[in-house]
Every structure is written in C-alpha cells, then in structure tokens.
Scaffold this active site. Structure first.
Site, short mmCIF file in Angstrom:
data_model
loop_
_atom_site.label_atom_id
_atom_site.label_comp_id
_atom_site.label_asym_id
_atom_site.label_seq_id
_atom_site.Cartn_x
_atom_site.Cartn_y
_atom_site.Cartn_z
N THR A 72 0.84 -1.21 0.00
CA THR A 72 0.00 0.00 0.00
C THR A 72 0.87 1.25 0.00
O THR A 72 0.64 2.19 -0.78
CB THR A 72 -0.92 0.00 1.25
OG1 THR A 72 -1.71 -1.19 1.22
CG2 THR A 72 -1.83 1.22 1.27
N SER A 200 5.06 -6.67 -1.66
CA SER A 200 4.76 -6.86 -0.24
C SER A 200 5.21 -8.26 0.22
O SER A 200 4.89 -9.26 -0.41
CB SER A 200 3.25 -6.72 -0.06
OG SER A 200 2.91 -6.95 1.28
N HIS A 202 4.42 -10.14 2.87
CA HIS A 202 3.55 -11.13 3.51
C HIS A 202 2.75 -11.97 2.51
O HIS A 202 2.04 -12.89 2.88
CB HIS A 202 2.63 -10.48 4.56
CG HIS A 202 1.52 -9.60 4.05
ND1 HIS A 202 0.23 -10.04 3.97
CD2 HIS A 202 1.51 -8.33 3.61
CE1 HIS A 202 -0.54 -9.05 3.52
NE2 HIS A 202 0.21 -8.01 3.29
N CYS A 331 -23.00 -8.81 -4.37
CA CYS A 331 -24.32 -8.49 -3.80
C CYS A 331 -24.83 -9.56 -2.85
O CYS A 331 -26.01 -9.91 -2.89
CB CYS A 331 -25.36 -8.31 -4.90
SG CYS A 331 -24.93 -7.04 -6.06
C1 LIG Z 1 -2.63 -6.45 -5.42
C2 LIG Z 1 -2.38 -5.88 -4.07
N1 LIG Z 1 -1.85 -4.66 -3.96
C3 LIG Z 1 -1.59 -4.12 -2.75
C4 LIG Z 1 -1.87 -4.79 -1.59
C5 LIG Z 1 -1.54 -4.16 -0.28
O1 LIG Z 1 -0.34 -4.67 0.24
P1 LIG Z 1 -0.01 -4.49 1.79
O2 LIG Z 1 -0.92 -5.40 2.54
O3 LIG Z 1 1.43 -4.89 1.92
O4 LIG Z 1 -0.20 -3.06 2.14
C6 LIG Z 1 -2.44 -6.07 -1.65
C7 LIG Z 1 -2.80 -6.80 -0.42
O5 LIG Z 1 -3.84 -7.43 -0.35
C8 LIG Z 1 -2.69 -6.64 -2.93
O6 LIG Z 1 -3.21 -7.87 -3.08
#
Ligand SMILES: Cc1ncc(COP(=O)(O)O)c(C=O)c1O
Length: 382
Positions: A72, A200, A202, A331
């Site tokens: 993020t 990322s 994790h 939905c």
């Molecule tokens: C495609 C994508 N972008 C960004 C993120 C965000 O990453 P982070 O959890 O390291 O902030 C995620 C996490 O679910 C993701 O799947």
C-alpha cells in the site's frame, strides 16, 4: 476440527526459516542502522545485503529498491509523487485494481485537476489492450499508466511486456502493482519497460508490514515521508531490520523453490477445479481463473449455485467448519459492500450468487480440497 487455510492471497503463513532469521536479528542485531558503531553497522549490513539480493532477483540496481511498510505504501509513494513531482496530469488505470491504487488515484483526482481514464475490462477480467492504446495515443498530457500484474481477486495476468511497450511508444510512465506476482513468478524488470512497482513480503511467506518499491533510476520521484536520511532520504524512519531480513529470506526461499512449488500448487489448483466441476453442478469459475495460461496458479474465484437465503451464511458456514477463504461476491445478502472487481466482470445474474476466492500455498493439500468441496456440497444440498 480440521482447519484449512485457503486465503493465501490475503496473507501467507510465515516460513519457519524466516521466523528463525527474524528472531536472530531481533536478539543479536538490534542496533539502529543509522548508528555508526558496530551494532549499527551490523544492522545496516543486513539492510544493504537484502537490497542487493532483491535487486539481483529482479535484474535491477540496488539503488532502485526502496523499503516501505508494504504494498500500500509503495503504491501511494509512486502514484502521489508521480503527480506531485513528475508533472503527471493523466492517469490511466482500471476499475479492477487493488484499493491501494484505486483509492489513491480517486483521492488525487478529487484534490487536483488530473484526468483519470479507466481502460475497458472484458468478462474474462483482461484489459482491452486496443482501448489502452487508443487512450495512450490520444492523451495530450503527461501520463502514468497504473495496471496490476496479477489481479488479487480473480487472478488474471496482465501482459506486462505489451503494456510496457505501449507505454514506451507513447512516452507514458508505467507503474505496475506486483504484490501478487513477486515471489510467485520470476520477473526480470530489466527486460520490461517499467518505471515503478510495488511489492509486499507477507504475500510470499514473509512478515507483514514490510515491502518495497522499485523506482527506476533518475525517474525524479521524491519522498512522501520526511525525517532522517534513511533510504537515502526517500523514506525517512528507522528501518524495520528484522522485517527486511525476513523479507530477504522469504524471497530467497521463494525463488530457490519456485519451479517445484509452482508445479505443486498448479496441480492442486487443477485438482480443485476438477473436483468442483465433478461434484457441484452449476459451479462457475469467474473471469479466466480456470485457465492456467491466463490466470495465476495461486487462486480460483468461484460462483456457487446457491439460493439467496443461504448465500449470506455461506462464509460463516465454511468458517465454523474450520475453512478460511475470502468472499468475492458483489451483492451477497447481509453485505453492503461487495467486490468492486466482480462488479466489473460478472453478469447481473451471477452477481446475485455468492462467489468465493480460494487461494493456495505450498502448505495446502489435495485432502484439504476434498474436505472443502464435501462441506460445500453438503451445504448446497441441505
Ligand atoms: C494487489 C495488491 N496490492 C496491494 C496490496 C496491499 O499490500 P499491503 O498489505 O502490503 O499493504 C495487496 C494486499 O492485499 C494486494 O493484493
């Protein structure tokens, strides 16, 4: 009760080797990497070695890797700075991006006078490359294209080479969120026309709260977080050394075992698809997730033929049977917010049914698939 974890696109179990490395750094290398004494230098060495290793895996220079708190933050850094510092006035993205991109773009759009265009998406979850080209060719402003490599909900793979070439032809900057691909695919950034990515740890059996941005050299991108001189001023704040080392070990193990683990998980995915098809009449595979050439091997997103009354308790029912997976429906009753991705892809009729994302890792087994499909079948027939 049996417990099954099929939510690896949300996060993954940390490998034991990674935990061991992190604990040893927490115990023995607790120095502040900015300190000039031995404790600090040792911590700093860990960070710089990780940077070199990551750069080697991705075919880039170590100075192009900036550690962040995760995907993020990396997405935010790239998009915000591209507008603020690089003169970007037009962003081309898609409506099926992760919210780390979509909400960032929407926030900038609401505050600045930038133009945002959304490239068309087909029912298979792929972008319309001709539409992208027409958006690029008619763009008169400095443009940033932000399109994710692998969609986290339906697993569609972007032809990143093709998009990079188009961006190069039309002189647009290219950012690709690679949170779902790095660690699962061998990506050589030096062979792609790409300016920025977000990653990322994790998502590939590393710790949470750490990731990195790849920022092409001399791109002109500037920091969003100010303070000390860490990350050469790009990202102030004392580095999370144990997390960075954990990410290093997780990425090393991912790439060392990539072919073997990919083959194992691919086989598991195919088995899941076949078992669902043979057991549950009317099950549908959303976007192109049942096509192993067009979607990632790490997940499926399935539309379950269920009556409206039962839809709302499906995930609850799976949860009380020890099964962890994610909702993927727009939905479902009892839910005000559905998936913005499926809303773009599914028909009105399918949007009324529940969809579920099952996502895999090397820790999953075919026995677990059998258990989940059996629970699903019994619930549908009850
Ligand atoms: C495609 C994508 N972008 C960004 C993120 C965000 O990453 P982070 O959890 O390291 O902030 C995620 C996490 O679910 C993701 O799947």
């Amino acid at each position: 009760m049996q417990k099954v974890y099929f939510d690896n696109a949300a996060t993954t179990e940390v490998r034991s080797e990674v935990i061991a490395k992190m604990v040893s750094v927490l115990k023995d290398d607790f120095g502040n990497p900015s300190s000039i004494h031995g404790y600090g230098r040792s911590a700093k060495n860990h960070i710089e070695q990780t940077r070199k290793n990551i750069a080697n895996y991705l075919g880039v220079k170590s100075s192009e890797i900036i550690f962040t708190s995760g995907g993020t933050e990396a997405d935010n850094l790239v998009i915000n700075s591209a507008v603020r510092d690089l003169g970007v006035k037009h962003i081309i993205t898609s409506k099926i991006e992760h919210h780390a991109v979509l909400h960032t773009v929407q926030e900038i759009e609401s505050c600045n006078a930038i133009k945002v265009s959304y490239v068309a998406i087909d029912a298979k979850g792929s972008i319309d490359y001709e539409h992208l080209e027409s958006l690029l060719s008619s763009s008169e402003e400095k443009t940033l294209v932000s399109l994710m490599h692998i969609n986290n909900e339906v697993g569609t793979i972007l032809d990143i080479e093709r998009v990079g070439k188009l961006c190069n032809i039309y002189k647009a900057l290219f950012h690709s969120d690679m949170v779902q691909s790095i660690g699962h695919y061998d990506v050589d950034l030096s062979k792609l026309h790409i300016d920025f990515t977000a990653v990322s740890a994790h998502k590939f059996h590393g710790p949470k709260g750490v990731g990195f941005a790849y920022i092409r050299k001399n791109s002109g991108l500037k920091p969003l977080i100010f303070g000390g001189e860490q990350e050469r001023g790009y990202r102030a704040g004392t580095e999370s050394v144990h997390n960075i080392v954990g990410m290093d070990e997780a990425l090393r193990l991912s790439y060392e075992n990539l072919q073997e683990e990919k083959a194992y998980i691919e086989d598991l995915k195919q088995y899941f698809i076949d078992t669902l098809k043979n057991t549950i009449e009317g099950v549908k595979f959303n976007a192109s997730c049942s096509d192993l050439d067009r979607s990632t091997y790490t997940l499926i997103n399935v539309c379950i033929p269920l009556s409206n009354e039962k839809s709302g308790i499906l995930l609850f029912h799976l949860d009380i049977n020890g099964i962890a997976c994610s909702k993927g429906s727009a939905c479902q009753s009892g839910s005000s917010k559905g998936s913005h991705v499926l809303t773009e892809i599914l028909s009105e009729e399918d949007l009324q049914k529940p969809s579920i994302r099952f996502s895999f890792s090397k820790f999953n087994t075919k026995k677990e698939v059998d258990y989940v499909v059996e629970i699903l079948k019994k619930f549908i027939e009850s």
